[in-house]
Each structure stands twice: as structure tokens, then as C-alpha cells.
Enzyme design. Structure first.
Site, short mmCIF file in Angstrom:
data_model
loop_
_atom_site.label_atom_id
_atom_site.label_comp_id
_atom_site.label_asym_id
_atom_site.label_seq_id
_atom_site.Cartn_x
_atom_site.Cartn_y
_atom_site.Cartn_z
N ASP A 14 0.82 -1.22 0.00
CA ASP A 14 0.00 0.00 0.00
C ASP A 14 0.84 1.27 0.00
OD1 ASP A 14 -2.29 -1.64 0.30
OD2 ASP A 14 -1.93 -1.70 2.47
N LYS A 17 2.13 2.44 -5.01
CA LYS A 17 2.75 2.00 -6.28
C LYS A 17 1.86 2.33 -7.46
CE LYS A 17 2.96 -2.26 -4.66
NZ LYS A 17 2.76 -2.10 -3.22
N ASN A 39 -5.32 -10.02 -3.84
CA ASN A 39 -5.09 -9.40 -2.53
C ASN A 39 -4.53 -7.99 -2.73
OD1 ASN A 39 -2.74 -10.48 -3.65
ND2 ASN A 39 -1.86 -11.16 -1.72
N GLY A 41 -4.21 -4.18 -4.21
CA GLY A 41 -5.18 -3.15 -4.58
C GLY A 41 -4.43 -1.90 -4.93
N HIS A 42 -4.48 -1.54 -6.19
CA HIS A 42 -3.83 -0.30 -6.61
C HIS A 42 -4.90 0.77 -6.75
CE1 HIS A 42 0.10 -1.88 -7.37
NE2 HIS A 42 -0.38 -2.82 -8.15
N THR A 43 -4.73 1.85 -6.04
CA THR A 43 -5.67 2.95 -6.21
C THR A 43 -5.02 3.99 -7.09
OG1 THR A 43 -6.35 2.55 -3.96
CG2 THR A 43 -7.12 4.58 -4.96
N GLN A 220 2.01 -5.92 -3.21
CA GLN A 220 2.38 -6.00 -1.78
C GLN A 220 3.71 -5.28 -1.56
OE1 GLN A 220 1.32 -9.34 -3.22
NE2 GLN A 220 -0.65 -8.42 -2.83
N THR A 295 -7.71 -0.90 -0.07
CA THR A 295 -8.48 -0.92 -1.32
C THR A 295 -9.22 -2.24 -1.46
OG1 THR A 295 -6.56 0.20 -2.23
CG2 THR A 295 -8.26 -0.43 -3.79
N THR A 297 -9.83 -4.76 1.13
CA THR A 297 -10.68 -5.25 2.21
C THR A 297 -11.41 -4.13 2.95
OG1 THR A 297 -8.83 -5.10 3.72
CG2 THR A 297 -9.17 -7.24 2.66
N GLY A 298 -11.02 -2.88 2.72
CA GLY A 298 -11.64 -1.76 3.43
C GLY A 298 -11.15 -1.65 4.87
N SER A 405 5.88 12.37 -4.26
CA SER A 405 4.47 12.58 -4.60
C SER A 405 3.83 13.50 -3.58
CB SER A 405 3.75 11.23 -4.61
OG SER A 405 2.37 11.44 -4.72
P1 IMP Z 1 -2.67 -12.56 2.08
O1 IMP Z 1 -1.75 -12.05 1.03
O2 IMP Z 1 -4.12 -12.28 1.78
O3 IMP Z 1 -2.42 -14.00 2.41
O4 IMP Z 1 -2.38 -11.75 3.42
C1 IMP Z 1 -1.17 -11.89 4.16
C2 IMP Z 1 -0.73 -10.55 4.74
O5 IMP Z 1 -0.38 -9.67 3.68
C3 IMP Z 1 -1.82 -9.82 5.54
O6 IMP Z 1 -1.21 -9.09 6.58
C4 IMP Z 1 -2.41 -8.86 4.53
O7 IMP Z 1 -3.01 -7.75 5.15
C5 IMP Z 1 -1.16 -8.47 3.76
N1 IMP Z 1 -1.43 -8.04 2.39
C6 IMP Z 1 -1.74 -8.82 1.32
N2 IMP Z 1 -1.89 -8.08 0.22
C7 IMP Z 1 -1.65 -6.81 0.58
C8 IMP Z 1 -1.62 -5.59 -0.15
O8 IMP Z 1 -1.82 -5.51 -1.36
N3 IMP Z 1 -1.31 -4.48 0.58
C9 IMP Z 1 -1.04 -4.54 1.91
N4 IMP Z 1 -1.05 -5.65 2.61
C10 IMP Z 1 -1.35 -6.78 1.95
#
Ligand code: IMP
Length: 416
Positions: A14, A17, A39, A41-43, A220, A295, A297-298, A405
Site C-alpha cells: 500500500d 505503487k 489481494n 489493490g492499486h488505487t 504487496q 483498497t 478489504t476496506g 508525490s
Molecule cells: P494474504 O496475502 O491475503 O495472504 O495476506 C497476508 C498478509 O499480507 C496480511 O497481513 C495482509 O493484510 C497483507 N497483504 C496482502 N496483500 C496486501 C496488499 O496488497 N497491501 C497490503 N497488505 C497486503
């Protein structure tokens, strides 16, 4: 022959990027994802309009760029099908690797059930099935995107998988789809996605041979890397720059410039250690001003001060040529800012990242704040204290800050 540039998150994800990839994507011919799944989320903000992307590379907003989803990605068909409804001109602009691993709805059910079982020790995953999909890949029992080209055969293969893994589904109380449902789902996935499924490795090699500009977009962040992050509170892929090679079929000699993306402060979602987390008003202010909600999971993000020890470690791991410092404007109006310059571990002061972050305490240096940098596009026009903050980050992380930025808008960016 050109080289592929990499954009990589160097905190806990987050970092922003999406904005940088979107801005740079205007200059690239090919934009690729190499790991992770929905998983991510690019905003991206363009002319005040917000786009939330999960699987599709950010180059989709550049009408001239080709977007590649590499073999290292775990692809959730329903998620990408939904995402694609936002765009109408996709022909030839989206390519999905036939080797990308499928992340199917039952992976998410396993993920959620395992998290529930862990109770207070839960990782805090996004619940999107990432761990189970990568586990199936490593266990060599998963399915790949190329199998969608023959949905009848894939259907038989998944039924076999269900039978072989019945004991796990039963133990986790997971209700699997009926045969009819499964068949229908796979036919839909096949119909919608088959036109995009190709050999992306060959495509990217050819693009480099033809001197095209290729950008690899990380998902990530480094501290969530399966090997080098805060295990077990990590995601299930290699989020570091080296992962971009395996996730696309490139070798280290194919790589050009590596840019590490970091916020001017620090955030984390999910559980696990976060040494510079601020539990007081300052952390609350960062969350409110920075709109720190996930983005995907909210969920509200945990906030804290810039951790120079972690960023120095991440910069070395990734081989960053430069940093891109995001959301500097969120720090507007603070009287005093803190930077974590070292950790205290068992009474000793250390300036490196230990493998276990659980017991470290942050050591802070204070720097005077500034009134406003919002919308600034010229380094020389930044307040003196903002320049000092940036210079100190460069010294501590041993990495140049090449991009800054100053608002969510694409053009509010300083390139040095
Ligand atoms: P998973 O990738 O859903 O298995 O989650 C494992 C860990 O990575 C958790 O702490 C999530 O909150 C974190 N995580 C996964 N994807 C993201 C992302 O895109 N941004 C920030 N944290 C992430």
C-alpha cells in the site's frame, strides 16, 4: 535489446505503487504483474476519478500499453472478470500467462477457515485464498490458467482434486460447489478469459528484443515477502525484485532500473510486528488525512513513522536505484516529525533488521515539520524542512529519493 524496469513496494504494501506505475505507464509499452493476486489493490486517481485495480496491471489506463499477467501470479477468475468490465478496449492489451496458477473460490474458503481456526494468532490475510492457492502450486496439485482452454478436462481434474482433498474440506467445514455449479463456473471462466491466455514469457522476451519499454509492477511490499518479510505475518509470494524475474521468466540480466516505493510515513494492514507504529493522535491523523483504508478489504491501516532501518534493508534486498517517496503531503501541518533511525533490542542499539522484529523498540530522531507541500511539483519550491526530511531519508537509507508525490493526482509529482 532493452531492459525491464521494476517498481517494488519496500514497506508493508500500500505504498502508493499504483500512482507511480500509472504515471510511468504512460511512457512504457508493456506493463507486467509477476506475483500476488487479487489481494493487491492499486488505487489510481486520474482527473479526480478513482480506479481500484486488483489483478490487472496499472498500464491498463494507458491506451497504448500492453498489460501482462505473468506466471508468478495467482489468478482469481471471478475477480478479474469483474475488473475487466471497467474497460472496453482490451483486444491485444491484456495477456495472461498460461502458467499463471488458478486461485479458485475454494481457496478463499480454505483461507478464511484457517484464519478462523488460528483465532488471536491469525495472520490477518485478505481472505482472498492467496496462501492456499500458492500452497497448491508448491504442492504440485494446483491448476493453471492454460487449463481453462479445455474446461471439460479441467472440470474432471478439479473433481479429482476435491476427492483427494476431501478430508481437508470436511475438517474445515467447507461446502464445495455442486458439480453443476462447478461446471458452469469453469465454462464461464473459460469463455471470458481464454482470449487472453498466451505464452507471456515469449511475448516479454520478444518485447525486450524489439527494444520496447517494459515495466514490472510489484504487488504487496518487501516486508510481506515470504522469505525476507516478517514471517509468518507475510503474504505467500516473493514480493522482492528477484521475484519479478521468476514470476515472468526473466533473468537478472534483463533488469534495468529498480525503483522502491515508500510512503513518507509507514502503514501496515493485518497482524504482525510494526516497530514504528504510532498508537496516539499522530497515527490517527495519518490514517485520517492519508485515507488509510485498504483498497481490497476496506480495513483500517495501522499507521506510524518512517522506518529508515526497514527501508534501508528493503532497498538493499531489492537493489533499489532510487526511492519514490509517496504521500509527503499527508505529513503537512505536523509540528514535529519522527524518523525511526535504529532499533533497541535487548538493551543494544542496532541499525539493521533482525529476523525477529517482535522485541525491538524504535529509536527516533525528531525533525521539524512544515506547513504544506500539497500539489508541489518542483523540488526547489518545497519548504526547507521538507527538503531536510528527504535528505535525511536519503542518508539513512543510503538511497537517492528520485520521485516525490505531493497529492493523489498523477501530475502532482516531483521527478528529480
Ligand atoms: P494474504 O496475502 O491475503 O495472504 O495476506 C497476508 C498478509 O499480507 C496480511 O497481513 C495482509 O493484510 C497483507 N497483504 C496482502 N496483500 C496486501 C496488499 O496488497 N497491501 C497490503 N497488505 C497486503
Amino acid at each position: 535489446m532493452s531492459k525491464a524496469d521494476i517498481i517494488v513496494g519496500i514497506q508493508w504494501g500500500d505504498e502508493g505503487k499504483g500512482k507511480i506505475v500509472d504515471k510511468l505507464a504512460q511512457e512504457y509499452d508493456v506493463v507486467c504483474r509477476s506475483q500476488g493476486g487479487h489481494n493487491a489493490g492499486h488505487t489510481i486517481w486520474v482527473d479526480g476519478v478513482r480506479f481500484a485495480l486488483h489483478l490487472v496491471p496499472s498500464g491498463i489506463l494507458n491506451p497504448k500499453a500492453v498489460n501482462v499477467i505473468g506466471n508468478g501470479v495467482v489468478l482469481n477468475p471471478p475477480s478479474i472478470i469483474k475488473e475487466l468490465t471497467q474497460f472496453s478496449d482490451l483486444e491485444g492489451r491484456l495477456l495472461i500467462s498460461e502458467k499463471a496458477q488458478l486461485n479458485l473460490p475454494y481457496h478463499s474458503l480454505i483461507d478464511l477457515a484457517r484464519e478462523k481456526l488460528k483465532g488471536s494468532n491469525a495472520i490477518g490475510t485478505t481472505g482472498k485464498g492467496i496462501g492456499p492457492a500458492y500452497s497448491d502450486k508448491i504442492n504440485r496439485i494446483g491448476h493453471r490458467a492454460g487449463e481453462l482452454l479445455n474446461p471439460a478436462k479441467l472440470y474432471e481434474s478439479i473433481l479429482e482434486y476435491f476427492a483427494q482433498n476431501k478430508i481437508i474440506f470436511d475438517a474445515l467445514d467447507i461446502v464445495l460447489p455442486s458439480n453443476e455449479e462447478l461446471k458452469g463456473q469453469l465454462e464461464e471462466y473459460s469463455r471470458e478469459l481464454s482470449p487472453f491466455i498466451v505464452n507471456t514469457t515469449n511475448y516479454v522476451w520478444k518485447a525486450l528484443e524489439e527494444n520496447k519499454r517494459v515495466l514490472l509492477e510489484g504487488a504487496q511490499g518487501t516486508m510481506l515477502d515470504i522469505d525476507h518479510g516478517t514471517y509468518p505475518y507475510v503474504t505467500s509470494s516473493n514480493t522482492v525484485s528477484a521475484g519479478a524475474c521468476t514470476g515472468l521468466g526473466l533473468n537478472p540480466k534483463d533488469i534495468g532500473t529498480i525503483t522502491g516505493i515508500t510512503k513518507a510515513y509507514c502503514t501496515r494492514v493485518g497482524n504482525g510486528p510494526f516497530p514504528s507504529e504510532d498508537f496516539g493522535d499522530d497515527g490517527e491523523t495519518m490514517a485520517r488525512v492519508g485515507k488509510e483504508f485498504g483498497t481490497t478489504t476496506g480495513r483500517k491501516r495501522r499507521c506510524g513513522w518512517f522506518d529508515a532501518v526497514a527501508v534501508k534493508y528493503a532497498s538493499r534486498l531489492n537493489g533499489c536505484d532510487q526511492l519514490s517517496l509517496m504521500k509527503l503531503d499527508v505529513l503537512d501541518g505536523f509540528d514535529v516529525l519522527k524518523i525511526c533511525v535504529a532499533y533497541e533490542l535487548n538493551g543494544e542499539i542496532i541499525d539493521y533488521m533482525p529476523s525477529d522484529l517482535d522485541n525491538v523498540k524504535p529509536v527516533y530522531e525528531e525533525i521539524k515539520g512544515w506547513d504544506s507541500v500539497v500539489g508541489c511539483r518542483d523540488f526547489d519550491k518545497l519548504p526547507a524542512t521538507a527538503k531536510q526530511y528527504i535528505t535525511r531519508i536519503e542518508e539513512l537509507t543510503k538511497t537517492k529519493v528520485g520521485i516525490i508525490s505531493t497529492s493523489p493526482e498523477r501530475e502532482d509529482t516531483i521527478i528529480r
